[in-house]
Design a protein around this motif. Sequence first.
Motif, PDB file in Angstrom:
ATOM      1  N   ALA A 153      -5.222  13.660   7.018  1.00 50.14           N
ATOM      2  CA  ALA A 153      -6.091  13.928   8.295  1.00 50.14           C
ATOM      3  C   ALA A 153      -5.127  14.310   9.326  1.00 50.14           C
ATOM      4  O   ALA A 153      -3.993  14.041   9.519  1.00 50.14           O
ATOM      5  CB  ALA A 153      -6.722  12.463   8.620  1.00 50.14           C
ATOM      6  N   ALA A 154      -5.801  14.886  10.348  1.00 50.06           N
ATOM      7  CA  ALA A 154      -5.188  15.566  11.466  1.00 50.06           C
ATOM      8  C   ALA A 154      -6.118  15.128  12.669  1.00 50.06           C
ATOM      9  O   ALA A 154      -7.223  15.159  12.680  1.00 50.06           O
ATOM     10  CB  ALA A 154      -5.090  17.104  11.245  1.00 50.06           C
ATOM     11  N   LEU A 155      -5.470  14.404  13.604  1.00 48.15           N
ATOM     12  CA  LEU A 155      -5.729  14.041  14.828  1.00 48.15           C
ATOM     13  C   LEU A 155      -5.656  15.124  16.066  1.00 48.15           C
ATOM     14  O   LEU A 155      -4.433  15.575  16.277  1.00 48.15           O
ATOM     15  CB  LEU A 155      -5.071  12.700  15.343  1.00 48.15           C
ATOM     16  N   TRP A 156      -6.552  15.526  16.718  1.00 51.90           N
ATOM     17  CA  TRP A 156      -6.694  16.551  17.726  1.00 51.90           C
ATOM     18  C   TRP A 156      -7.102  16.159  18.886  1.00 51.90           C
ATOM     19  O   TRP A 156      -8.113  15.389  18.718  1.00 51.90           O
ATOM     20  CB  TRP A 156      -7.217  18.006  17.019  1.00 51.90           C
ATOM     21  N   LEU A 157      -6.564  16.722  19.884  1.00 56.76           N
ATOM     22  CA  LEU A 157      -7.211  16.211  21.173  1.00 56.76           C
ATOM     23  C   LEU A 157      -7.148  17.801  21.862  1.00 56.76           C
ATOM     24  O   LEU A 157      -6.162  18.608  21.753  1.00 56.76           O
ATOM     25  CB  LEU A 157      -6.418  15.517  22.282  1.00 56.76           C
TER      26      LEU A 157
ATOM     27  N   ASP B  56      -8.765   5.830  17.281  1.00 49.68           N
ATOM     28  CA  ASP B  56      -9.998   5.252  18.050  1.00 49.68           C
ATOM     29  C   ASP B  56     -10.257   6.498  19.462  1.00 49.68           C
ATOM     30  O   ASP B  56     -11.088   6.933  19.935  1.00 49.68           O
ATOM     31  CB  ASP B  56     -10.185   3.948  18.960  1.00 49.68           C
ATOM     32  N   ILE B  57      -8.890   6.547  19.798  1.00 46.05           N
ATOM     33  CA  ILE B  57      -8.786   7.941  21.057  1.00 46.05           C
ATOM     34  C   ILE B  57      -9.416   9.156  20.448  1.00 46.05           C
ATOM     35  O   ILE B  57     -10.072   9.723  21.315  1.00 46.05           O
ATOM     36  CB  ILE B  57      -7.420   7.813  21.736  1.00 46.05           C
ATOM     37  N   SER B  58      -8.998   9.650  19.316  1.00 42.30           N
ATOM     38  CA  SER B  58      -9.056  10.748  18.702  1.00 42.30           C
ATOM     39  C   SER B  58     -10.513  11.084  18.517  1.00 42.30           C
ATOM     40  O   SER B  58     -11.217  11.793  18.615  1.00 42.30           O
ATOM     41  CB  SER B  58      -8.150  11.217  17.536  1.00 42.30           C
ATOM     42  N   LEU B  59     -11.214   9.878  17.831  1.00 43.35           N
ATOM     43  CA  LEU B  59     -12.567  10.004  17.636  1.00 43.35           C
ATOM     44  C   LEU B  59     -13.509  10.056  18.815  1.00 43.35           C
ATOM     45  O   LEU B  59     -14.476  10.659  18.888  1.00 43.35           O
ATOM     46  CB  LEU B  59     -12.990   8.964  16.695  1.00 43.35           C
ATOM     47  N   SER B  60     -12.866   9.333  19.930  1.00 44.48           N
ATOM     48  CA  SER B  60     -13.886   9.280  21.219  1.00 44.48           C
ATOM     49  C   SER B  60     -13.615  10.634  22.049  1.00 44.48           C
ATOM     50  O   SER B  60     -14.705  10.949  22.764  1.00 44.48           O
ATOM     51  CB  SER B  60     -13.742   8.183  21.755  1.00 44.48           C
ATOM     52  N   GLU B  61     -12.456  11.047  22.188  1.00 42.70           N
ATOM     53  CA  GLU B  61     -12.043  11.971  23.154  1.00 42.70           C
ATOM     54  C   GLU B  61     -11.579  13.355  22.310  1.00 42.70           C
ATOM     55  O   GLU B  61     -11.561  14.308  23.273  1.00 42.70           O
ATOM     56  CB  GLU B  61     -10.917  11.460  23.974  1.00 42.70           C
ATOM     57  N   GLY B  62     -11.489  13.337  21.230  1.00 44.25           N
ATOM     58  CA  GLY B  62     -10.877  14.624  20.384  1.00 44.25           C
ATOM     59  C   GLY B  62     -11.799  14.836  19.276  1.00 44.25           C
ATOM     60  O   GLY B  62     -12.904  14.502  19.207  1.00 44.25           O
TER      61      GLY B  62
END
Length: 202
Positions: free
Chosen positions: A70-74, A53-59
């Motif tokens: 999948a890779a989560l980025w900020l 959720d943080i990654s989708l909204s802030e990154g």
Amino acid sequence: MGVAIRRATEGDRADLVRLLDEAFMDDPVSGWVFPGLAHRRRRHAGLMAAFIDISLSEGYVDITEDGAAAALWLSVPARPDGSAEDEDDDGPAQLRAAVDPDNERVEEIGRLTAEAHPSDRAHEYLWMIAVDPARQGQGLGTALTQPVLDRCDREGTAAYLEASSDRSRVLYERLGFTCTGSGIALPDGPTMWPMWRDPQGM
């Protein structure tokens, strides 16, 4: 043959939670945060969901078309004063309260990684990368990561991550990352490795 990659959306959330839950269930850091297997099975997916959720909204989240990785980025801006986060932002405590209020380790790992996180230079932060356990070792992690690193090289931007195992640390070293210190030793647990990558080919 290349790996098809796209930018994930809210519609991918359920699949992403399932992927991260499965990929990190046996990870040494997840085992430290949730030391009991039964408890981990109950709470681990909630922590992964919070990260997504943080990654989708802030990154942003990049995902393979088949959903196997999948890779989560900020994108982290530089903070000239050297502060790791806003004084009013107590993210680790909020995360603990939302995910597992009685588990101090959810908050502790957030504080330890925040303290180690460089703050004086802007960079792309590879928060997490997950690969379906049945598909690990097929190069999907590299295929997901390399396009962002290529963009970092073109734009002169650094990248940062914390490797959660010696195996992943070796993989990231092949991609140009180097350890920034002696590691984050989790109390009575494994060591995480903060790793930095300066833009290359400039």
